[in-house]
Design a protein around this motif. Structure first.
Motif, short mmCIF file in Angstrom:
data_model
loop_
_atom_site.label_atom_id
_atom_site.label_comp_id
_atom_site.label_asym_id
_atom_site.label_seq_id
_atom_site.Cartn_x
_atom_site.Cartn_y
_atom_site.Cartn_z
N ASN A 1 -1.80 -4.15 4.56
CA ASN A 1 -1.13 -4.45 3.30
C ASN A 1 -2.01 -4.19 2.09
OD1 ASN A 1 1.67 -5.67 3.65
ND2 ASN A 1 0.48 -6.64 5.27
N ASN B 1 -6.18 -11.97 -6.69
CA ASN B 1 -4.89 -11.63 -6.07
C ASN B 1 -4.77 -10.10 -6.02
OD1 ASN B 1 -2.20 -11.20 -5.46
ND2 ASN B 1 -1.48 -12.93 -6.68
N ASP C 1 -0.40 -9.26 -3.65
CA ASP C 1 0.91 -9.47 -4.29
C ASP C 1 0.96 -8.82 -5.67
OD1 ASP C 1 0.24 -11.41 -2.31
OD2 ASP C 1 2.02 -12.55 -2.86
N GLN C 2 -0.18 -8.90 -6.39
CA GLN C 2 -0.17 -8.38 -7.76
C GLN C 2 -0.97 -7.08 -7.86
OE1 GLN C 2 -1.00 -11.47 -10.62
NE2 GLN C 2 0.41 -12.92 -9.64
N TRP D 1 0.67 -4.25 -3.36
CA TRP D 1 2.11 -4.25 -3.11
C TRP D 1 2.89 -3.61 -4.27
CZ3 TRP D 1 3.38 -9.68 -0.58
CH2 TRP D 1 3.12 -9.58 0.81
N VAL D 2 2.32 -3.66 -5.46
CA VAL D 2 3.08 -3.18 -6.61
C VAL D 2 2.56 -1.87 -7.19
CG1 VAL D 2 4.00 -5.42 -7.28
CG2 VAL D 2 1.75 -4.76 -8.10
N HIS D 3 1.46 -1.36 -6.59
CA HIS D 3 0.94 -0.06 -7.05
C HIS D 3 0.72 0.85 -5.85
CE1 HIS D 3 0.46 -2.46 -10.57
NE2 HIS D 3 -0.64 -3.05 -10.19
N LYS D 4 1.70 0.84 -4.94
CA LYS D 4 1.55 1.57 -3.69
C LYS D 4 1.26 3.05 -3.89
CE LYS D 4 5.29 0.18 -1.49
NZ LYS D 4 6.29 -0.19 -0.50
N ASN E 1 -0.32 4.45 -6.26
CA ASN E 1 -1.44 4.68 -7.15
C ASN E 1 -2.73 4.14 -6.54
OD1 ASN E 1 -1.80 5.93 -9.58
ND2 ASN E 1 -0.37 4.55 -10.64
N LEU F 1 -6.01 3.80 -8.74
CA LEU F 1 -5.96 2.78 -9.79
C LEU F 1 -5.85 1.38 -9.18
CD1 LEU F 1 -3.81 4.57 -12.51
CD2 LEU F 1 -6.26 4.10 -12.52
N ALA G 1 -9.36 0.46 -8.38
CA ALA G 1 -10.05 0.10 -9.62
C ALA G 1 -9.62 -1.27 -10.10
CB ALA G 1 -9.78 1.15 -10.69
N LYS G 2 -8.33 -1.54 -10.01
CA LYS G 2 -7.82 -2.84 -10.46
C LYS G 2 -8.38 -3.95 -9.56
CE LYS G 2 -3.50 -5.45 -11.15
NZ LYS G 2 -2.05 -5.36 -11.37
N LEU H 1 -10.45 -7.23 -10.66
CA LEU H 1 -10.02 -8.59 -10.35
C LEU H 1 -11.12 -9.36 -9.61
CD1 LEU H 1 -6.30 -7.91 -9.33
CD2 LEU H 1 -7.09 -8.99 -11.44
N TYR I 1 3.58 -16.39 -13.07
CA TYR I 1 2.68 -15.99 -11.99
C TYR I 1 3.48 -15.88 -10.69
CZ TYR I 1 -1.77 -15.32 -9.60
OH TYR I 1 -2.81 -14.77 -8.88
N ASP J 1 4.15 -12.63 -8.25
CA ASP J 1 4.00 -12.64 -6.79
C ASP J 1 5.29 -12.15 -6.11
OD1 ASP J 1 1.44 -13.56 -6.85
OD2 ASP J 1 1.91 -15.63 -6.29
N GLY K 1 5.73 -8.63 -6.08
CA GLY K 1 4.93 -8.06 -5.00
C GLY K 1 5.64 -8.14 -3.67
N ARG L 1 8.09 -5.70 -3.46
CA ARG L 1 7.52 -4.35 -3.59
C ARG L 1 8.07 -3.61 -4.82
NH1 ARG L 1 5.86 -6.81 0.44
NH2 ARG L 1 5.07 -5.83 2.35
N LEU L 2 8.24 -4.35 -5.91
CA LEU L 2 8.71 -3.72 -7.14
C LEU L 2 7.52 -3.10 -7.86
CD1 LEU L 2 11.08 -6.58 -8.37
CD2 LEU L 2 11.68 -4.55 -7.04
N GLN L 3 7.56 -1.82 -8.07
CA GLN L 3 6.41 -1.10 -8.61
C GLN L 3 6.38 -1.14 -10.14
OE1 GLN L 3 4.21 0.40 -6.15
NE2 GLN L 3 5.52 -0.96 -4.96
N TYR L 4 5.17 -1.29 -10.69
CA TYR L 4 4.99 -1.21 -12.15
C TYR L 4 3.58 -0.68 -12.42
CZ TYR L 4 3.02 -5.92 -11.35
OH TYR L 4 2.31 -6.99 -10.88
N PRO M 1 -0.32 0.01 -13.15
CA PRO M 1 -1.45 -0.82 -12.73
C PRO M 1 -2.43 -1.15 -13.85
CG PRO M 1 -1.84 1.45 -12.08
CD PRO M 1 -0.54 1.44 -12.82
N ARG N 1 -4.16 -7.12 -15.91
CA ARG N 1 -5.08 -8.00 -15.19
C ARG N 1 -4.68 -9.43 -15.56
NH1 ARG N 1 -5.50 -3.52 -13.96
NH2 ARG N 1 -7.30 -2.13 -14.03
#
Lengths: 1013, 148
Positions: free
Chosen positions: A464, A546, A549-550, A553-556, A558, A561, A564-565, A569, B18, B22, B25, B28-31, B33, B36
């Protein structure tokens, strides 16, 4: 064996893990009992987890319930047993043997980390029950993302056995050969909370339910939900178009003996339909036309009527009093509704979508359990319960709460759950803490004066995280950060073996701060904190990044990046870790006693409940007698004898060695914090002190009274009386009532108006009960009930049916045009009312007029100010949360019960009083209360006594102490940090979230100090 | 300039936004990067000092988000946040901050799609605004003082 020698067990069984089962489990586990919580489904949460919002506050349901889910899942003394059912129960109260069937789940919950890789690869889809079949899920599934336990399950009906999930599961949790198992549990008592189900409109084909644009209210709830099948986008299923016109049809499957064979009122549908209209309007990009077709609008709960008027007057929801007789599909996926207006006019109207407000029926488990345990059901196949023992079943030691014994809303379920918890454990109090577990922890190592030595654990979470971001690169990068002395990456940082390893590494390398880069602190921080505590570290010496989840999972798409993120973190987390401090909680002594203010039924039940649990109860009453309003009542709505009950209750309370009664007394001084309060009591007449008592919790049950009506010649004529006058007359001089040939009842006198915009809840039932009794004694009597809506909620609906069958006449009036009373010159009294069906005024000459006068709270301004508890505009006490904390005050250690909270019937008052006991016992049963941690701390040197914090605190905790600066008691602070950022002198710090720590995170994002800095 | 990626500091309350992040995530909704997140108990905990220091340290954008009015886990902490940030936004506008750098939103823990939508909008608008120089204390310093 004699009775005294009988074994009492300190563990209990709860069947059903909906909101009621959860509340009962938490209360008992928090007051010294070990709880086995069994549910048929793979996770806890019940119907509430499926709801989008909750009335009347429009709170997000998942937001308010998920902290409770997490607490249940993590509680050391709650054993959650999913996928299981109660098979049989042997033994007796205090010492049962319960046989549980554990159905196979095919995934080992101990090993499953909830990473979801199995779901990703599963090639099979199945109907998603959680979204009411509106979309699909995989055969390997988790019912919803916040599910507890956070473990997957395999739906073997859909599974094709391809083995894909087993191959990808790096935790090795998939067990295809899982079998049904039988386990036996020894428990002292049993609470049944199997809940309800929604009526299935397929059972009758009258509502065109087979049409995709005709949905049930629960389906609509999922449509509205942001986590639902349409992600909260309001669409109709047929063509995914945004509807512009939606109709709600009330009483589908309830109050219907023709099509559904369910005579009861489902109690909640009026309110949830109103809620859905309002939320749908909010979700709709354009003007949405909403219409509710109803028989009676039953908004009888606290703040419900205000909600109803807001919908009607401010939001433009159309309320149409009519039963729709046909729903016919027409072109473009629309539906034609035919109905008759009250005026008799027949109307046809086209809607884009129809919502059926389906009623509650008992869960299918109710009948099975009743058979297996030998319990009695009522006519509607719910568990049968009485009024005076509202949560007791027909079998001793087996209790019930929630919808399984009658349709009800969330706060009522939660209240009953606490009540059942208190009644179920009162006989087991000798076994309190005998079956519970306490964590065995090593002493904390003192790291003060030592430089930070930070250990970083980077999780791959199977693939994951590692499948997207470059975990080895993150690991190597973390080694370059200041104060970091150990870095490693793990397949699953949360797995049992890694936890053990983490403890070992902490000891070997003298690590004094731990950073875990993995998933969300919301789900996993407590687990890691427990682990480092077991290694001798203070649990606050911990920080999380995190990166799943943050991040992954949300920058699959990329990966660079995302890597890097993740580095950013981790750097930010390490930067905060450098500044974190151990926080020590302080143990405060608890006084094992409860103060109860108010000696009515609620107060006495509370005192008796606390005493039965083994705690000293102080019962304070301002008059010279116990009993309050109940002295004026005759029978409960189910016909149980109130005077006999009251006499018994007063005797029990008076004779109990653990109850001390103070009559003619009022509290005049109150100080202290949760677990340790001191209250000074004075004689109400002489003003002399008659006691200073110490107690760990307090329950306010200050009661209510009947409104003395203005108008209708009340007080001027003996033939005009209120409900309580009628009860008195029936008791003392029944002839004065029975001589009457015609009686008129006028409802809503003093309620549901601009002065008191609330429903008094009990009056409709009271009128029906009296009308039935009078009709039975004297069938020839003419009885007219003039009403606005008949609010005989739940099984009380049977009274309405009986009254009509007996020939009681019901005439509805509009609030703008209430019944008029005229006194002719010959002193003859007449009532004129406009009948809606005849559309003309009717004149009645009654011999007796009975006014259903409002229920008012007792005025206790001084007392409420003394305890610093809030009251609403109508003078009722305000609970901490309208849904999930219905007997708690916002201030810790204080609770409420009875009419002071809102009008309610005697069974509801008893339940609420017992619930308050349960909540109070979670405090007084402990030998100490741990306080502190993430709370605000004042630096006296910087405090300028400006009182900003005193005004800003949402809980009213800060005060200016004798030393001349603000004081914030650790025991009372909730840790929100509002005062910290409001304080102009920066005199307040929120521990663990200090300015220094948070700014260090910000700085670290842009600047990395050198290793030697 | 084409490969420049903004860095955005976000302050989220633990209970609502927050949680929404989560849930995005889990779903799996992409946005983009660029965000922070710094987690705080309540949006009421967020002091204007944090926002100023974020810009001063070099943030290209700041996003503050908490529970919807009425949904606050601490009853009314988010009302304080709302009041404070309304005033603060005015002040920042007055000081000449470029439009699109500072964002406020209210997102409940169930609103993952709203989270995705606003996260994307925030990133886009900060990108539009370009690298932040005005308040950045290290702007113009040698490149090694920066991390990117």
């Amino acid at each position: 064996m004699t009775l005294a020698e009988k074994r009492k067990l300190g563990s209990v069984l709860v069947v059903g893990a909906g909101v009621a089962g959860i509340q009962a489990s938490l209360d008992m586990a928090n007051s010294g009992f070990y709880v086995h919580l069994v549910d048929r489904s793979p996770s806890v949460g019940g119907i509430m987890a499926q709801l989008d919002k909750t009335f009347p506050t429009n709170d997000c349901a998942m937001c308010v319930i998920s902290p409770f889910l997490v607490e249940v899942g993590r509680h050391l003394n709650i054993h959650v047993i999913p996928c299981s059912e109660l098979e049989r129960l042997d033994g007796e109260k205090g010492d049962f043997k319960a046989t549980i069937v554990n159905h196979p789940r095919y995934i080992d919950t101990e090993k499953c980390t909830g990473c979801g890789q199995c779901r990703q690869v599963c090639p099979v889809v199945a109907i998603n029950e959680f979204n009411c079949g509106l979309d699909l899920r995989k055969a390997t599934y988790i019912p919803y993302p916040q599910a507890v336990p956070l473990a997957y399950a395999i739906d073997r009906n859909a599974c094709i056995g391809c083995g894909m999930c087993e191959k990808v599961c790096l935790a090795g949790a998939v067990t295809y050969d899982d079998k049904t198992k039988i386990t036996e549990l020894e428990v002292g008592s049993v609470i049944l909370a199997p809940g309800g189900e929604m009526y299935d409109p397929k059972e009758a084909d009258s509502w065109s339910y087979s049409h995709p644009n005709v949905v049930t209210s629960l389906e609509f709830e999922r449509i509205l939900s942001a986590s639902g099948p349409y992600r909260g986008h309001l669409m109709r299923p047929y063509d995914r178009e945004e509807p512009e016109k939606i109709a709600w049809l009330q009483c589908v499957g309830s109050r219907d003996i023709n099509r559904a064979k369910n005579s009861h009122c489902s109690s909640v549908c009026c309110m949830y339909a109103i809620k859905q209209t309002m939320i749908a309007k909010e979700h709709s990009a354009h003007e949405l036309d909403t219409a509710i077709f109803y028989m009676d609008m039953r908004t009888y709960g606290k703040d419900f009527d205000k909600y109803y008027s807001r919908a009607k007057e401010e939001r433009g929801v159309r309320f149409i009093r009519s039963r729709v007789h046909s729903i016919e599909p027409v072109e473009n996926g629309n539906l034609r509704l035919r109905y008759v207006k009250e005026s008799g006019e027949s109307v046809e109207e086209i809607f884009n979508m129809v919502v059926l407000s389906v009623g509650f029926k008992p869960s299918s488990g109710v009948e099975t359990i009743a058979k297996k345990l030998g319990l009695t059901l009522n006519e509607q196949h719910f568990f049968r319960t009485g009024d005076i023992r509202p949560v007791a079943t027909s079998r001793d030691g087996v209790y019930v709460c929630g919808v399984s014994h009658g349709p009800k809303d969330i706060p009522q379920s939660v209240m009953e759950a606490s009540a059942a918890a208190s009644v179920a454990t009162s006989d087991l109090s000798s076994a309190r803490w005998s079956a519970t577990r306490t964590p065995q922890l090593p002493p904390e190592t003192d790291f003060s004066k030592m430089v930070p030595r930070i250990g970083v654990f980077v999780c791959n979470c199977g693939i994951n995280i590692g499948g997207v971001a470059d975990v080895p690169a993150i690991r190597e990068y973390a080694k370059t950060l200041p104060h970091v002395v150990h870095v490693e990456d793990n397949l699953f940082t949360c797995s049992q073996d890694t936890q053990e390893r983490m403890k070992q590494v902490i000891r070997e390398k003298n690590i004094n701060r731990v950073v875990v880069a993995s998933c969300s602190p919301r789900t996993h921080e407590p687990l890691f904190q427990e682990t480092i505590r077991e290694a001798g570290l203070n649990k606050y010496l911990f920080e999380m990044a995190n990166i799943r989840d943050q991040n992954t999972w949300v920058h699959k798409n990329n990966p660079d990046l995302a890597t890097a993120k993740a580095k950013d973190l981790v750097r930010m987390a390490v930067a905060k870790a450098e500044y974190i401090e151990p926080l020590h909680q302080v143990k405060l002594d608890v006084k094992p006693a409860v103060l109860i203010v108010g000696g009515g039924v609620a107060g006495m039940e509370a005192a008796l409940g606390a005493a039965e649990q083994g705690f000293q109860a102080y019962l304070v009453e301002k008059t010279d007698t116990l009993g309050g309003m109940a002295h004026q009542l005759r029978k409960t709505w189910q016909g149980e004898d109130i005077p006999a009950y009251l006499e018994r209750l007063i005797k029990d309370v008076t004779n109990h060695s653990k109850i001390q009664i103070f009559l003619n007394t009022k509290p005049v001084h109150f100080t202290g914090t949760i677990g340790s309060f001191t209250t000074t009591l004075n004689d109400i007449h002489t003003g002399n002190p008659n006691g200073i008592i110490e107690h760990g919790a307090a329950i306010l049950a200050t009661g209510g009274r009947e409104y003395r009506p203005e108008g209708y010649q009340y007080g001027n004529r003996p033939d005009v009386m209120t409900h309580l006058d009628l009860d008195q007359a029936m008791k003392d001089t029944p002839a004065t009532v029975m001589n009457a040939d015609t009686i008129v009842f006028i409802q809503c006198v003093g309620s549901r108006n601009s002065d008191r915009p609330y429903c008094s809840r009990v009056c409709c039932t009271h009128t029906l009960k009296n009308a039935i009794e009078l009709k039975k004694i004297k069938p020839g009597m003419n009885i007219f009930v003039m009403y606005r809506d008949v609010r005989s909620y739940g099984f009380r609906e049977s009274l309405y049916q009986e009254a009509r069958a007996l020939g009681v006449h019901f005439i509805r009036f509009d609030p703008e045009n209430p019944p008029q009373m005229n006194i002719a010159e010959n002193n003859i009294l007449t009532i004129t009312v406009t009948d809606h069906i005849l559309q003309r005024p009717i004149v009645i000459s009654p011999d007796l007029v009975v006014l259903a006068a409002a229920v008012l709270p007792n005025e206790n301004k001084e007392l409420f100010e003394l305890f610093k508890v809030p009251v609403n505009a109508e003078g009722f006490l305000v609970e901490a949360h309208a849904k999930l904390r219905p007997v708690d005050f916002g201030s810790e250690g204080l609770f409420l019960a009875g009419l002071a909270h809102y009008p309610k019937s005697i069974d509801e008052s008893i339940a609420q009083a017992r619930a308050a006991v349960s909540r109070a016992v979670t405090i007084v049963s402990k030998d100490g209360i741990m306080v502190g941690g993430v709370v605000a701390a004042v630096n006296p040197d910087r405090c300028a006594v400006c009182c900003t914090c005193v005004r800003a605190c949402p809980y009213g905790i800060p005060f200016i102490g004798n030393e001349g600066h603000a004081v914030i008691q650790q025991a009372e602070c909730h840790g929100c940090g509002v005062c910290v950022s409001e304080c102009p002198g920066k005199a307040i710090t929120l521990q663990h979230f200090t300015d220094q720590q948070l700014i260090a995170k910000t700085r670290a994002l842009f600047y990395q100090p050198a290793m030697n800095e | 300039m084409s490969d420049w990626e903004p860095k955005i500091i976000a302050f989220f309350c633990n209970w609502c936004t927050y949680g929404a992040a989560d849930l995005a995530g889990v779903s799996r909704l992409q946005y983009p990067p660029n965000i922070r997140v710094i987690r705080v108990p309540c949006s009421g905990r967020i002091s204007t000092k944090f926002i100023l220091s974020a810009f001063r340290e070099g943030a290209d954008g700041v996003w503050v988000s908490g529970c919807h009015p009425g949904d606050c886990h601490y009853i009314e902490g988010n009302y304080y946040a709302r009041k404070k940030f309304l005033l603060f936004k005015n002040l920042m506008d007055h000081m000449g901050i470029e439009p699109g750098r500072l964002h406020f939103a209210w997102i409940s823990s169930a609103e993952s799609t709203k989270f995705q939508k606003i996260a994307t909008e925030v990133c886009d608008s900060v990108k539009q605004a370009g690298p932040s120089i005005q308040f950045n204390k290290r702007a113009g310093l040698p490149a090694q003082a920066h991390l990117s």
